[in-house]
Design an enzyme around this catalytic site. Structure first.
Site, mmCIF file in Angstrom:
data_model
loop_
_atom_site.group_PDB
_atom_site.id
_atom_site.type_symbol
_atom_site.label_atom_id
_atom_site.label_comp_id
_atom_site.label_asym_id
_atom_site.label_seq_id
_atom_site.Cartn_x
_atom_site.Cartn_y
_atom_site.Cartn_z
ATOM 1 N N ASP A 1 34.667 36.057 37.364
ATOM 2 C CA ASP A 1 35.016 37.471 37.274
ATOM 3 C C ASP A 1 34.370 38.200 36.089
ATOM 4 O OD1 ASP A 1 36.937 35.754 38.517
ATOM 5 O OD2 ASP A 1 38.301 37.441 38.689
ATOM 6 N N ASN B 267 36.598 42.986 38.480
ATOM 7 C CA ASN B 267 37.149 43.489 37.215
ATOM 8 C C ASN B 267 36.118 44.207 36.352
ATOM 9 O OD1 ASN B 267 38.988 40.488 37.193
ATOM 10 N ND2 ASN B 267 39.955 42.489 37.347
ATOM 11 N N HIS C 238 41.800 43.597 42.945
ATOM 12 C CA HIS C 238 41.469 44.928 42.442
ATOM 13 C C HIS C 238 40.306 45.568 43.215
ATOM 14 C CE1 HIS C 238 44.336 44.661 39.267
ATOM 15 N NE2 HIS C 238 43.718 43.690 38.630
ATOM 16 N N HIS D 273 39.950 34.574 39.677
ATOM 17 C CA HIS D 273 41.132 35.383 39.393
ATOM 18 C C HIS D 273 41.836 35.031 38.086
ATOM 19 C CE1 HIS D 273 44.607 37.963 39.835
ATOM 20 N NE2 HIS D 273 45.419 36.920 39.766
#
Length: 257
Positions: free
Chosen positions: A8, A40, A68, A176
């Site tokens: 991420d 992110n 997200h 995550h």
């Protein structure tokens, strides 16, 4: 074939770290195909077109997402880009693609994005059953290699998914949690697995966010807006070395820069 997956991206600093390091990593490890999780990258929540374009320009072949995905409305302007995939187990009819097939070195590489249901606060379809249907579809379309990014919170859910897909996919890795795990392995039926590949973002932080804001939330239980931390960044990822003859994983190498 060597496939690089990068954890991420957190904020613009994470994107900058990716841009600085990716070509060197690809060159030193003879990387053929690269997958980056970008959910992110926009201030810690979502992605915008400019950042997506920069990730692709830096050398990524695919950008995966997560809880997200819809963090920034700008995503609706490029959600149908073939190099962008969002979790496949969002409800039927949701815009975007949950998987796609890409050509690389005379092979067809299918990339599937899934999101977990344990402690994720996102209403989704069953990722286990959804993935089985997708696997059948991509195999019918001639996919030689199948890679799964499972964006999930619970370690148990990720491990269970690994065993559930063992032998059906080439490799499955978790995203995550933003913390790289040291449990990379090749499962009994040949599938490469790691619970989480980590994050690419601020080193001195609480999973990429400012330490002070995070402490206030935990110590006082009062609401405090998370902000992306500043300073030196790390880059986490993983390389799956895949046998060109049988498309099975020969070796797994973690990256922590």
């Amino acid at each position: 074939m060597n496939i690089l997956v990068i954890g991420d991206l957190v904020g613009d600093s994470g994107l900058k770290k990716l841009s600085q390091e990716i070509e060197k990593i690809k060159k030193e490890n003879n990387i053929d195909f690269t997958i980056v999780n970008g959910e992110n990258v926009a201030d810690g929540m979502g992605i915008i077109k400019k950042q997506f374009d920069e990730i692709i320009k830096s050398g990524a072949d695919v950008v995966t997402m997560g809880n997200h995905t819809w963090g920034k409305k700008d995503i609706f302007t490029f959600i149908d880009d073939p190099k962008l995939i969002r979790p496949a187990n969002y409800p039927v009819g949701v815009c975007g693609k949950g998987y796609n097939i890409y050509n690389c070195k005379d092979r067809k590489v299918a990339v599937i994005n899934l999101i977990g249901r344990t402690d994720m606060n996102v209403l989704t379809e069953n990722p286990f059953l959804t993935c089985k249907k997708i696997i059948k579809s991509v195999k019918e379309k001639g996919a030689d290699i199948i890679i799964v990014d499972f964006h999930a919170e619970a370690t148990a859910e990720k491990i269970a998914m690994g065993y559930y897909l063992d032998g059906d996919v080439t490799a499955i890795y978790g995203t995550h949690t933003h913390v790289q795990t040291a449990d990379e392995k090749i499962l009994e039926k040949g599938t490469g697995y790691i619970t989480d590949v980590g994050m690419t973002g601020p080193k001195n932080s609480v999973i990429g966010m400012e330490i002070e804001a995070s402490l206030k939330r935990f110590v006082t239980t009062l609401p405090e807006k998370y902000r992306v931390a500043k300073g030196e960044c790390i880059l986490n990822g993983c390389i799956f070395e895949i046998n060109d003859e049988n498309c099975k994983v020969n070796a797994i190498k973690r990256i922590n820069l």
